[in-house]
Design a protein around this motif. Structure first.
Motif, mmCIF file in Angstrom:
data_model
loop_
_atom_site.group_PDB
_atom_site.id
_atom_site.type_symbol
_atom_site.label_atom_id
_atom_site.label_comp_id
_atom_site.label_asym_id
_atom_site.label_seq_id
_atom_site.Cartn_x
_atom_site.Cartn_y
_atom_site.Cartn_z
ATOM 1 N N GLY A 1 0.792 -1.226 0.000
ATOM 2 C CA GLY A 1 0.000 0.000 0.000
ATOM 3 C C GLY A 1 0.822 1.272 0.000
ATOM 4 N N LEU A 2 2.166 1.168 0.069
ATOM 5 C CA LEU A 2 3.021 2.347 0.107
ATOM 6 C C LEU A 2 3.802 2.481 -1.194
ATOM 7 C CD1 LEU A 2 4.466 2.123 3.738
ATOM 8 C CD2 LEU A 2 2.437 3.357 2.946
ATOM 9 N N GLU A 3 4.050 3.705 -1.609
ATOM 10 C CA GLU A 3 4.796 3.990 -2.824
ATOM 11 C C GLU A 3 6.090 4.705 -2.463
ATOM 12 O OE1 GLU A 3 2.072 5.363 -6.214
ATOM 13 O OE2 GLU A 3 1.030 6.047 -4.410
ATOM 14 N N ARG A 4 7.175 4.287 -3.094
ATOM 15 C CA ARG A 4 8.453 4.949 -2.831
ATOM 16 C C ARG A 4 8.580 6.150 -3.763
ATOM 17 N NH1 ARG A 4 11.224 2.638 0.956
ATOM 18 N NH2 ARG A 4 11.066 0.397 1.384
ATOM 19 N N LYS A 5 8.017 7.266 -3.328
ATOM 20 C CA LYS A 5 7.959 8.472 -4.145
ATOM 21 C C LYS A 5 8.873 9.585 -3.636
ATOM 22 C CE LYS A 5 4.529 7.371 -7.035
ATOM 23 N NZ LYS A 5 4.650 7.418 -8.515
ATOM 24 N N ILE A 6 9.419 9.430 -2.432
ATOM 25 C CA ILE A 6 10.188 10.517 -1.813
ATOM 26 C C ILE A 6 11.665 10.347 -2.135
ATOM 27 C CG2 ILE A 6 10.809 11.636 0.351
ATOM 28 C CD1 ILE A 6 8.179 10.664 1.504
ATOM 29 N N GLY A 7 12.226 11.341 -2.845
ATOM 30 C CA GLY A 7 13.631 11.316 -3.192
ATOM 31 C C GLY A 7 14.479 12.084 -2.195
ATOM 32 N N PRO A 8 15.785 12.182 -2.428
ATOM 33 C CA PRO A 8 16.697 12.842 -1.472
ATOM 34 C C PRO A 8 16.340 14.299 -1.183
ATOM 35 C CG PRO A 8 17.923 11.565 -3.088
ATOM 36 C CD PRO A 8 16.497 11.572 -3.551
ATOM 37 N N LEU A 9 16.031 15.073 -2.233
ATOM 38 C CA LEU A 9 15.699 16.483 -2.027
ATOM 39 C C LEU A 9 14.426 16.630 -1.214
ATOM 40 C CD1 LEU A 9 16.109 19.493 -2.535
ATOM 41 C CD2 LEU A 9 14.873 19.230 -4.702
ATOM 42 N N GLN A 10 13.396 15.853 -1.556
ATOM 43 C CA GLN A 10 12.139 15.940 -0.829
ATOM 44 C C GLN A 10 12.301 15.473 0.610
ATOM 45 O OE1 GLN A 10 9.707 13.583 -3.490
ATOM 46 N NE2 GLN A 10 8.761 15.406 -4.371
ATOM 47 N N ALA A 11 13.090 14.413 0.829
ATOM 48 C CA ALA A 11 13.300 13.910 2.192
ATOM 49 C C ALA A 11 13.995 14.966 3.055
ATOM 50 C CB ALA A 11 14.124 12.626 2.156
ATOM 51 N N THR A 12 15.004 15.624 2.489
ATOM 52 C CA THR A 12 15.698 16.678 3.232
ATOM 53 C C THR A 12 14.778 17.862 3.474
ATOM 54 O OG1 THR A 12 17.789 16.005 2.210
ATOM 55 C CG2 THR A 12 17.742 18.167 3.261
ATOM 56 N N ALA A 13 13.970 18.204 2.468
ATOM 57 C CA ALA A 13 13.020 19.308 2.621
ATOM 58 C C ALA A 13 11.993 19.009 3.705
ATOM 59 C CB ALA A 13 12.318 19.580 1.290
ATOM 60 N N ILE A 14 11.513 17.774 3.742
ATOM 61 C CA ILE A 14 10.551 17.375 4.777
ATOM 62 C C ILE A 14 11.162 17.563 6.158
ATOM 63 C CG2 ILE A 14 9.410 15.360 5.804
ATOM 64 C CD1 ILE A 14 8.892 14.378 2.928
ATOM 65 N N ASN A 15 12.385 17.093 6.333
ATOM 66 C CA ASN A 15 13.054 17.226 7.635
ATOM 67 C C ASN A 15 13.249 18.689 8.024
ATOM 68 O OD1 ASN A 15 13.238 14.464 7.745
ATOM 69 N ND2 ASN A 15 15.417 14.360 7.279
ATOM 70 N N GLY B 1 4.833 15.119 -0.839
ATOM 71 C CA GLY B 1 6.249 15.424 -1.038
ATOM 72 C C GLY B 1 6.439 16.724 -1.801
ATOM 73 N N LYS B 2 5.632 16.934 -2.849
ATOM 74 C CA LYS B 2 5.721 18.180 -3.619
ATOM 75 C C LYS B 2 5.295 19.370 -2.775
ATOM 76 C CE LYS B 2 4.848 15.828 -8.026
ATOM 77 N NZ LYS B 2 3.880 15.649 -9.143
ATOM 78 N N LEU B 3 4.212 19.190 -1.998
ATOM 79 C CA LEU B 3 3.730 20.269 -1.141
ATOM 80 C C LEU B 3 4.781 20.655 -0.110
ATOM 81 C CD1 LEU B 3 1.522 22.144 -0.062
ATOM 82 C CD2 LEU B 3 0.625 20.204 1.255
ATOM 83 N N THR B 4 5.428 19.647 0.462
ATOM 84 C CA THR B 4 6.446 19.923 1.472
ATOM 85 C C THR B 4 7.640 20.651 0.870
ATOM 86 O OG1 THR B 4 5.788 17.914 2.652
ATOM 87 C CG2 THR B 4 7.896 18.871 3.242
ATOM 88 N N THR B 5 7.992 20.328 -0.371
ATOM 89 C CA THR B 5 9.086 21.030 -1.030
ATOM 90 C C THR B 5 8.759 22.508 -1.200
ATOM 91 O OG1 THR B 5 9.699 19.000 -2.223
ATOM 92 C CG2 THR B 5 10.556 21.075 -3.082
ATOM 93 N N VAL B 6 7.495 22.808 -1.555
ATOM 94 C CA VAL B 6 7.063 24.203 -1.676
ATOM 95 C C VAL B 6 7.126 24.898 -0.317
ATOM 96 C CG1 VAL B 6 5.107 25.714 -2.209
ATOM 97 C CG2 VAL B 6 5.606 23.745 -3.677
ATOM 98 N N LEU B 7 6.624 24.214 0.716
ATOM 99 C CA LEU B 7 6.659 24.788 2.066
ATOM 100 C C LEU B 7 8.091 24.997 2.540
ATOM 101 C CD1 LEU B 7 3.781 22.707 3.725
ATOM 102 C CD2 LEU B 7 3.742 25.143 3.150
ATOM 103 N N PHE B 8 8.979 24.091 2.140
ATOM 104 C CA PHE B 8 10.396 24.240 2.487
ATOM 105 C C PHE B 8 10.976 25.512 1.862
ATOM 106 C CE2 PHE B 8 14.778 23.462 0.880
ATOM 107 C CZ PHE B 8 15.437 23.549 2.094
ATOM 108 N N ALA B 9 10.618 25.756 0.596
ATOM 109 C CA ALA B 9 11.103 26.969 -0.070
ATOM 110 C C ALA B 9 10.583 28.216 0.633
ATOM 111 C CB ALA B 9 10.666 26.954 -1.539
ATOM 112 N N ILE B 10 9.320 28.177 1.069
ATOM 113 C CA ILE B 10 8.735 29.307 1.799
ATOM 114 C C ILE B 10 9.449 29.508 3.129
ATOM 115 C CG2 ILE B 10 6.649 30.104 2.994
ATOM 116 C CD1 ILE B 10 5.036 28.748 0.749
#
Length: 419
Positions: free
Chosen positions: A8-22, A161-170
């Protein structure tokens, strides 16, 4: 090769997104709210060293997360690590206690973000917050933000993941703005005017307030492990998780140090200790009210991003987290190294066991630096958790009233990381 995803899980989070999430989880509203508390606790500009010592503890602990996350890349983070490390001896007790503690510390940490968000909204909207705290309108707005975050959490992981990347930029834009602004009118003598005798071992202000200051610092660094909780949704977790954890700690440490230094050099000490929206104050002094209000909007949005995952609340949250998560994982990495040497470890902790020992000493010091009320709350909550587990175990006839009933999901190299 990376491990197969859980059902049920998809491996969609790459290095940039993972760092941005953190980093989004780490920064958010935290430092914008707690910088005045840090200065007051450590007695002056020497507060900058509190952030650095906190970073050392966070990095040492991050290296524990890096090894555990790379070896056991499943959704759940600590729950998975405690299950794999202690399941053969205590069945479901340790992962149960972690889930039980999360019921308390996650809402506590989330509430601090809401409090900070409303404080900065008070700069933009009269009537949201006052000197006594959050008003009725502020509470309604805070509740609305929680509902918004919960709804967003139900979206697909790729979209999150995409949303978090945007929030990271903000978040990064807001943080860099607050860093640049004070340096346009920076007073170096004021920023480095350490309190006389602050570092004296005979009771200097720095050492007297260090324990309480580290509680604040660690609270602000929390979030460097968020990608590990999403291990089942990360691409190539053996490489991505360690890098995202280490890079996010180093990056946020640099931001916090510059934030603290800039604020110290632009706002008089006594004014800073009582400030409620320090970032907005710095921006207004440097660039005027208009620019301050625009960037404060970005700070509020960044706060929402940090929820997508005051001092008394921080104390309570940190003590519960330390007792069941941080100290338990120190034990887990040692147990797994001894009991599961065959486990595939794409990343092995640098200079082991030195970082583990540093993390252990740091967490013990932080725990006993908390208020007695917070320590009592953490111990009482865990005692209730043990009682709840025993009630459940007796009803289900599992350990200690029956078989352990738990199997290791990462049985070896082939299964653990797809090799």
């Amino acid at each position: 090769m990376s491990s197969p995803p859980q059902p049920g899980l998809e491996r969609k989070i790459g290095p940039l997104q993972a760092t941005a999430i953190n980093m989004t989880q780490m920064c958010g509203i935290g430092p914008f709210v707690t910088i005045p508390a840090m200065v007051a606790t450590l007695g002056g500009p020497q507060a900058v060293f509190g952030w650095l010592i906190g970073a050392i503890i966070a990095l040492a602990d991050g290296l524990i997360w890096a090894e555990l996350g790379a070896a056991l890349p499943g959704a759940g983070g600590t729950y998975v690590y405690l299950r794999e490390a202690f399941g053969s001896r205590t069945g479901r007790l340790m992962p149960f206690l972690f889930a039980w503690s999360a019921v308390l510390f996650i809402p506590l940490i989330m509430s601090t973000g809401i409090i900070g968000l409303v404080q900065y909204l008070g700069y933009l909207i009269p009537g949201v917050a006052d000197e006594g705290g959050t008003t009725g309108l502020g509470k309604v707005i805070g509740l609305g933000v929680i509902v918004l975050v919960v709804l967003a959490a139900f979206r697909r992981i790729g979209e999150i993941g995409k949303l978090t990347t945007v929030l990271f930029a903000i978040m990064l834009f807001a943080a860099l703005s607050v860093i640049v602004a004070p340096f346009t009118r920076f007073d170096g003598a004021q920023a480095f005017a350490f309190t006389p005798g602050a570092f004296s071992f005979g009771g200097g202000a720095f050492w007297a307030g260090l324990g309480a200051g580290l509680i604040i610092a660690i609270y602000d660094y929390l979030g460097y492990n968020t990608s590990a909780y999403l291990g089942g949704e990360v691409r190539d977790p053996g490489r991505t998780l360690p890098r995202s954890i280490i890079f996010s700690i180093l990056g946020i440490t640099s931001l916090y140090f510059l934030l603290q230094l800039g604020v110290l050099g632009s706002i008089p000490l006594e004014e800073l200790k009582s400030a409620t929206s320090v970032a907005s104050t710095v921006l207004e002094q440097a660039w005027g009210t208009g620019a301050a209000k625009v960037i404060t909007v970005f700070i509020v949005i960044a706060a929402i991003g940090s929820l997508f995952t005051l001092t008394a609340v921080i104390n309570a949250a940190v003590t519960v987290l330390v007792l069941v998560q941080s100290l338990a994982q120190v034990a887990a990495i040692v147990v797994l190294r001894r009991r599961r040497p065959e486990l595939d470890r794409p990343y092995r902790q640098w200079l082991y066991p030195i970082p583990t020992i540093i993390a252990l000493l740091g967490w013990v010091y932080i725990y006993f630096s908390a208020t007695w009320l917070s320590i009592g709350l953490s111990v009482g909550w865990i005692a209730l958790g043990v009682a709840a587990f025993l009630t459940y175990a007796k009803a289900e006839r599992v350990w200690p009233f029956g078989p352990k009933g738990i199997q290791e999901s990462f049985a070896g190299a082939a299964e653990g990381n797809g090799k």
